[in-house]
Design a protein around this motif. Structure first.
Motif, PDB file in Angstrom:
ATOM      1  N   LEU A 136      31.278  16.188  96.737  1.00  0.00           N
ATOM      2  CA  LEU A 136      32.610  16.548  96.440  1.00  0.00           C
ATOM      3  C   LEU A 136      33.677  15.432  96.756  1.00  0.00           C
ATOM      4  N   GLY A 137      33.368  14.421  97.513  1.00  0.00           N
ATOM      5  CA  GLY A 137      33.970  13.634  98.248  1.00  0.00           C
ATOM      6  C   GLY A 137      34.431  12.418  97.015  1.00  0.00           C
ATOM      7  N   LEU A 138      33.030  12.435  96.338  1.00  0.00           N
ATOM      8  CA  LEU A 138      33.288  11.485  95.159  1.00  0.00           C
ATOM      9  C   LEU A 138      34.083  11.991  94.018  1.00  0.00           C
ATOM     10  N   VAL A 139      34.110  13.237  93.687  1.00  0.00           N
ATOM     11  CA  VAL A 139      34.708  13.933  92.711  1.00  0.00           C
ATOM     12  C   VAL A 139      36.228  13.780  92.987  1.00  0.00           C
ATOM     13  N   LEU A 140      36.650  14.194  94.267  1.00  0.00           N
ATOM     14  CA  LEU A 140      37.823  14.011  94.422  1.00  0.00           C
ATOM     15  C   LEU A 140      38.166  12.505  94.507  1.00  0.00           C
ATOM     16  N   ALA A 141      37.499  11.529  94.862  1.00  0.00           N
ATOM     17  CA  ALA A 141      37.943  10.034  94.782  1.00  0.00           C
ATOM     18  C   ALA A 141      38.311   9.808  93.424  1.00  0.00           C
ATOM     19  N   ALA A 142      37.433  10.296  92.413  1.00  0.00           N
ATOM     20  CA  ALA A 142      37.559  10.066  91.010  1.00  0.00           C
ATOM     21  C   ALA A 142      38.830  10.520  90.561  1.00  0.00           C
ATOM     22  N   LEU A 143      39.160  11.917  90.772  1.00  0.00           N
ATOM     23  CA  LEU A 143      40.231  12.459  90.293  1.00  0.00           C
ATOM     24  C   LEU A 143      41.622  11.688  90.795  1.00  0.00           C
ATOM     25  N   LYS A 144      41.501  11.183  92.425  1.00  0.00           N
ATOM     26  CA  LYS A 144      42.454  10.716  92.894  1.00  0.00           C
ATOM     27  C   LYS A 144      42.894   9.220  92.257  1.00  0.00           C
ATOM     28  N   SER A 145      42.042   8.517  91.506  1.00  0.00           N
ATOM     29  CA  SER A 145      42.040   7.300  90.831  1.00  0.00           C
ATOM     30  C   SER A 145      42.653   7.458  89.593  1.00  0.00           C
ATOM     31  N   ALA A 146      42.524   8.837  88.987  1.00  0.00           N
ATOM     32  CA  ALA A 146      42.958   8.942  87.719  1.00  0.00           C
ATOM     33  C   ALA A 146      44.329   8.455  87.481  1.00  0.00           C
ATOM     34  N   PRO A 147      44.745   7.889  86.182  1.00  0.00           N
ATOM     35  CA  PRO A 147      46.032   7.202  85.865  1.00  0.00           C
ATOM     36  C   PRO A 147      47.180   8.384  85.908  1.00  0.00           C
ATOM     37  N   LEU A 148      46.726   9.627  85.186  1.00  0.00           N
ATOM     38  CA  LEU A 148      47.605  10.449  85.191  1.00  0.00           C
ATOM     39  C   LEU A 148      47.931  11.462  86.437  1.00  0.00           C
ATOM     40  N   LYS A 149      49.237  11.450  86.926  1.00  0.00           N
ATOM     41  CA  LYS A 149      49.671  11.986  87.937  1.00  0.00           C
ATOM     42  C   LYS A 149      49.147  13.410  88.023  1.00  0.00           C
ATOM     43  N   ILE A 150      49.400  14.140  86.823  1.00  0.00           N
ATOM     44  CA  ILE A 150      48.913  15.561  86.883  1.00  0.00           C
ATOM     45  C   ILE A 150      47.378  15.888  87.411  1.00  0.00           C
ATOM     46  N   ILE A 151      46.690  14.725  87.152  1.00  0.00           N
ATOM     47  CA  ILE A 151      45.284  15.018  87.699  1.00  0.00           C
ATOM     48  C   ILE A 151      45.115  14.538  89.148  1.00  0.00           C
ATOM     49  N   SER A 152      45.745  13.307  89.597  1.00  0.00           N
ATOM     50  CA  SER A 152      45.613  12.503  90.794  1.00  0.00           C
ATOM     51  C   SER A 152      46.431  13.297  91.886  1.00  0.00           C
ATOM     52  N   PRO A 212      47.406  16.899  92.190  1.00  0.00           N
ATOM     53  CA  PRO A 212      46.473  17.960  92.860  1.00  0.00           C
ATOM     54  C   PRO A 212      45.274  17.451  93.684  1.00  0.00           C
ATOM     55  N   ALA A 213      44.569  16.361  93.443  1.00  0.00           N
ATOM     56  CA  ALA A 213      43.572  16.131  94.134  1.00  0.00           C
ATOM     57  C   ALA A 213      43.880  15.521  95.476  1.00  0.00           C
ATOM     58  N   TYR A 214      45.067  14.929  95.496  1.00  0.00           N
ATOM     59  CA  TYR A 214      45.637  14.238  96.943  1.00  0.00           C
ATOM     60  C   TYR A 214      46.046  15.410  97.799  1.00  0.00           C
ATOM     61  N   ALA A 215      46.562  16.707  97.156  1.00  0.00           N
ATOM     62  CA  ALA A 215      47.076  17.660  97.835  1.00  0.00           C
ATOM     63  C   ALA A 215      45.766  18.656  98.380  1.00  0.00           C
ATOM     64  N   ILE A 216      44.858  18.681  97.616  1.00  0.00           N
ATOM     65  CA  ILE A 216      43.378  19.486  98.213  1.00  0.00           C
ATOM     66  C   ILE A 216      42.798  18.715  99.332  1.00  0.00           C
ATOM     67  N   THR A 217      42.990  17.119  99.101  1.00  0.00           N
ATOM     68  CA  THR A 217      42.369  16.349 100.104  1.00  0.00           C
ATOM     69  C   THR A 217      43.067  16.765 101.643  1.00  0.00           C
ATOM     70  N   GLU A 218      44.529  16.559 101.382  1.00  0.00           N
ATOM     71  CA  GLU A 218      45.525  16.581 102.653  1.00  0.00           C
ATOM     72  C   GLU A 218      45.230  18.179 103.227  1.00  0.00           C
ATOM     73  N   PHE A 219      45.056  19.044 102.524  1.00  0.00           N
ATOM     74  CA  PHE A 219      44.844  20.500 102.820  1.00  0.00           C
ATOM     75  C   PHE A 219      43.511  20.667 103.667  1.00  0.00           C
ATOM     76  N   ILE A 220      42.442  20.084 103.030  1.00  0.00           N
ATOM     77  CA  ILE A 220      41.223  20.218 103.945  1.00  0.00           C
ATOM     78  C   ILE A 220      41.244  19.531 105.245  1.00  0.00           C
ATOM     79  N   ARG A 221      41.808  18.028 105.270  1.00  0.00           N
ATOM     80  CA  ARG A 221      41.830  17.232 106.355  1.00  0.00           C
ATOM     81  C   ARG A 221      42.798  17.978 107.439  1.00  0.00           C
ATOM     82  N   ASP A 222      43.682  18.542 106.930  1.00  0.00           N
ATOM     83  CA  ASP A 222      44.949  18.951 108.102  1.00  0.00           C
ATOM     84  C   ASP A 222      44.429  20.404 108.448  1.00  0.00           C
ATOM     85  N   THR A 223      43.793  21.048 108.049  1.00  0.00           N
ATOM     86  CA  THR A 223      43.132  22.318 108.465  1.00  0.00           C
ATOM     87  C   THR A 223      41.866  22.307 109.344  1.00  0.00           C
TER      88      THR A 223
END
Length: 230
Positions: A44-60, A62-73
């Motif tokens: 799952l971490g690799l999937v999130l990292a790949a999505l965050k590295s995507a050039p399109l912000k519409i993809i990256s 949400p991946a950043y938002a999901i990561t922050e939500f998981i880390r901050d709860t």
């Protein structure tokens, strides 16, 4: 008698010997939860990292938002959500699977940052060379970027493996009989907490030392210029 095994309170040594097989059962559950949780976190971490590295912000984004939500709860809240809330919507998993998933989801957010750091450490020229060879984006990621990123991030990933191992006792709140929970049950039934808890602490110390040594050996064995691909 506990779990079908007799114990002897006549002496501390005899008591320790008598409960050792019971603790080994809990240790096996701890090891299984650790590696299953770490496997989920890696994927799952690799999937999130790949999505965050995507050039399109519409993809990256949400991946950043999901990561922050998981880390901050807190992990405990995520565990309770999976164990108590999801069954209301028809998703029921055994306590062990639920606990391992909670560990994997929590640590996937941290491993995604480790992956991202390794991916960004790969020289830009490697991406340009891959484009010059007319490689697809997916093939570039799997055959050029990842083989060079993984050797750089092994020590950090090893640290999180140890952290997951030390967080497994939290699964006791959903009735998973991991090692510390077993030690607590022994203490509750024998009114002797010192010996089982001390034994669990010693076992965790050995596990941590072995895991850290294994990570160092793997780090030294991996080629720093990248993993060879056939």
């Amino acid at each position: 008698m506990l779990f079908g095994i007799e114990w002897d309170r006549s002496s501390d040594l005899a008591f320790a010997i008598s409960i050792f097989p019971i603790l080994m059962r809990g240790l096996w559950v701890t090891i299984q939860a650790t590696f299953l949780g770490f496997f989920v976190a890696m994927i799952l971490g690799l999937v999130l990292a790949a999505l965050k590295s995507a050039p399109l912000k519409i993809i990256s984004w949400p991946a950043y938002a999901i990561t922050e939500f998981i880390r901050d709860t807190p992990l405990l809240i995520q565990l309770f959500f999976l164990y108590y809330v999801l069954p209301e919507y028809g998703l029921v998993f055994p306590a062990f699977i639920t606990g391992a998933l909670a560990l994997g989801i929590q640590y996937s957010a941290y491993l995604s940052e480790v992956y991202r750091a390794g991916i960004e450490a790969v020289a830009k020229g490697q991406h340009e060379a891959a484009r010059a060879l007319n490689l697809t984006g997916l093939r570039t990621f799997t055959h050029v970027v990842l083989p060079q990123a993984i050797p750089r991030i092994v020590p950090a990933m090893g640290n999180y493996l140890v952290s997951i191992m030390k967080d497994v006792p939290i699964l006791s709140v959903v009735t998973v009989l991991e090692m510390l929970n077993v030690a607590q049950i022994i203490g509750d039934r024998t009114f002797n907490y010192l010996i089982p808890l001390s034994m669990v602490g010693g076992i965790y110390l050995v596990l941590t030392i072995v895991a850290s040594a294994g990570v160092r050996l793997l780090d030294n064995a991996l080629p720093k210029r990248g993993l060879p691909l056939k």
